[in-house]
Scaffold this motif. Structure first.
Motif, PDB file in Angstrom:
ATOM      1  N   LEU A 109       9.073-101.268 -14.777  1.00 22.35           N
ATOM      2  CA  LEU A 109       8.038-100.256 -14.932  1.00 22.35           C
ATOM      3  C   LEU A 109       8.516 -98.893 -14.442  1.00 22.35           C
ATOM      4  O   LEU A 109       8.312 -97.861 -15.108  1.00 22.35           O
ATOM      5  CB  LEU A 109       6.800-100.660 -14.128  1.00 22.35           C
ATOM      6  N   PRO A 138       2.693 -98.333 -20.157  1.00 20.00           N
ATOM      7  CA  PRO A 138       3.529 -99.527 -19.975  1.00 20.00           C
ATOM      8  C   PRO A 138       3.550-100.463 -21.173  1.00 20.00           C
ATOM      9  O   PRO A 138       4.371-101.380 -21.233  1.00 20.00           O
ATOM     10  CB  PRO A 138       2.901-100.203 -18.753  1.00 20.00           C
ATOM     11  N   GLU A 183       5.757 -97.114  -8.695  1.00 22.67           N
ATOM     12  CA  GLU A 183       5.760 -98.557  -8.949  1.00 22.67           C
ATOM     13  C   GLU A 183       6.558 -99.375  -7.925  1.00 22.67           C
ATOM     14  O   GLU A 183       6.171-100.500  -7.588  1.00 22.67           O
ATOM     15  CB  GLU A 183       6.319 -98.831 -10.358  1.00 22.67           C
TER      16      GLU A 183
END
Length: 301
Positions: A109, A138, A183
């Motif tokens: 990610l 995503p 992330e």
């Protein structure tokens, strides 16, 4: 110590944690300094981060004469709502076994966000200058039919999207989501397949007042308002009127890392904006500054 059970049944400890302890420490510290040196200190400075950032701006709001300058790192100034934000993110990752985002998925990610948005500031340096300008979705990483490696499942994509969007219910948005680029820090929100205890014990003891409360029963329509109206309001430091602190010549520096995985940087932007509205542009310009640090995590990194 990362556990809110200390406050259960002890309202006086809640007051101490909210604001009294920091002020009393300041009074005692100045007295000790004056006794040792034979003169009072000319200036007093406070720096704190996270809960300490909340303490920092609480001092400016409640005890404007305590300090001449204050540095407040990602302040958890809405304790209850901040907890709800972290709880939302951890719940998204724990929704189903297929929603989990282990380190390889988080790395994927993060790389996807950087690949799309690192270049937006025309400097490829491994950080996103301003995640608000990043439109990374995503879903571009979702596995094609039959693929299992180097991609994300549909449940993982849904979890990531939920974390980026932030908590919301039938009434709308509750607070900002975590920014693109943060992330790699999301793993701190889940420990041993549970949300971090800092969050669940706060909800258990400060909001619901029940040692047996189960975080799995949290209802996003019903319980968000319960958080907002709970005893956690005592710990809020959301008052934008720091006029008395500024009138004394006080300076407030607020800083926040753009990759903070616990408190979204947008919260500090919102607070400083409200301070500006309360004080006016001229007073704010001379007394309050906000620094947003690309690539910085929660209080460090």
């Amino acid at each position: 110590g990362g556990d809110a059970s200390f406050a259960f049944g002890h309202p006086e400890k809640e007051v101490d944690f909210s604001h009294r302890a920091t002020h009393e420490m300041t009074v005692a510290g100045k007295a000790v300094t004056a006794a040792f040196y034979g003169t009072s200190p000319n200036k007093a400075f406070f720096a704190g981060c996270s809960a300490g950032g909340r303490q920092a701006i609480t001092e400016a709001q409640r005890y404007p004469a305590d300090y001449d300058a204050i540095a407040a790192g990602p302040p958890a100034y809405h304790w209850g709502t901040t907890s709800v934000g972290a709880f939302w993110a951890s719940s998204a990752m724990l929704k189903t076994p297929a929603s989990r985002l282990p380190p390889p998925a988080l790395a994927l990610l993060h790389k996807g966000a950087l690949d799309q948005c690192d270049v937006l500031d025309r400097v490829t340096d491994g950080v996103i200058e301003d995640p608000r300008s990043c439109a990374f979705d995503p879903r571009v990483l979702q596995c094609a039919v039959g693929a299992t490696a180097g991609c994300l499942s549909s449940d993982q994509v849904a979890a990531a999207r939920a974390i980026y969007s932030g908590p919301h219910n039938s009434t709308g948005s509750v607070m900002p989501g975590l920014p693109k680029g943060s992330e790699l820090g999301w793993n701190v929100l889940v420990q041993n397949d549970e949300p971090i205890s800092l969050i669940t014990t706060g909800l258990k003891y400060l909001v619901f007042g029940d040692p047996n409360w189960d975080y799995r029963t949290f209802n996003w329509d019903r319980d968000v308002e319960r958080v907002r109206t709970s005893r956690t309001r005592l710990h809020d430091a959301a008052n934008p009127n720091i006029g008395a602190f500024v009138a004394r010549g006080g300076k407030l520096l607020v800083y926040h890392g753009w990759t903070d995985p616990l408190i979204a940087a947008q919260n500090s932007i919102d607070y400083v904006s409200r301070v500006g509205a309360a004080l006016g542009a001229e007073k704010t310009r001379g007394a309050v500054r906000l620094f947003l640090a690309p690539g910085m995590n929660h209080c460090s990194g």
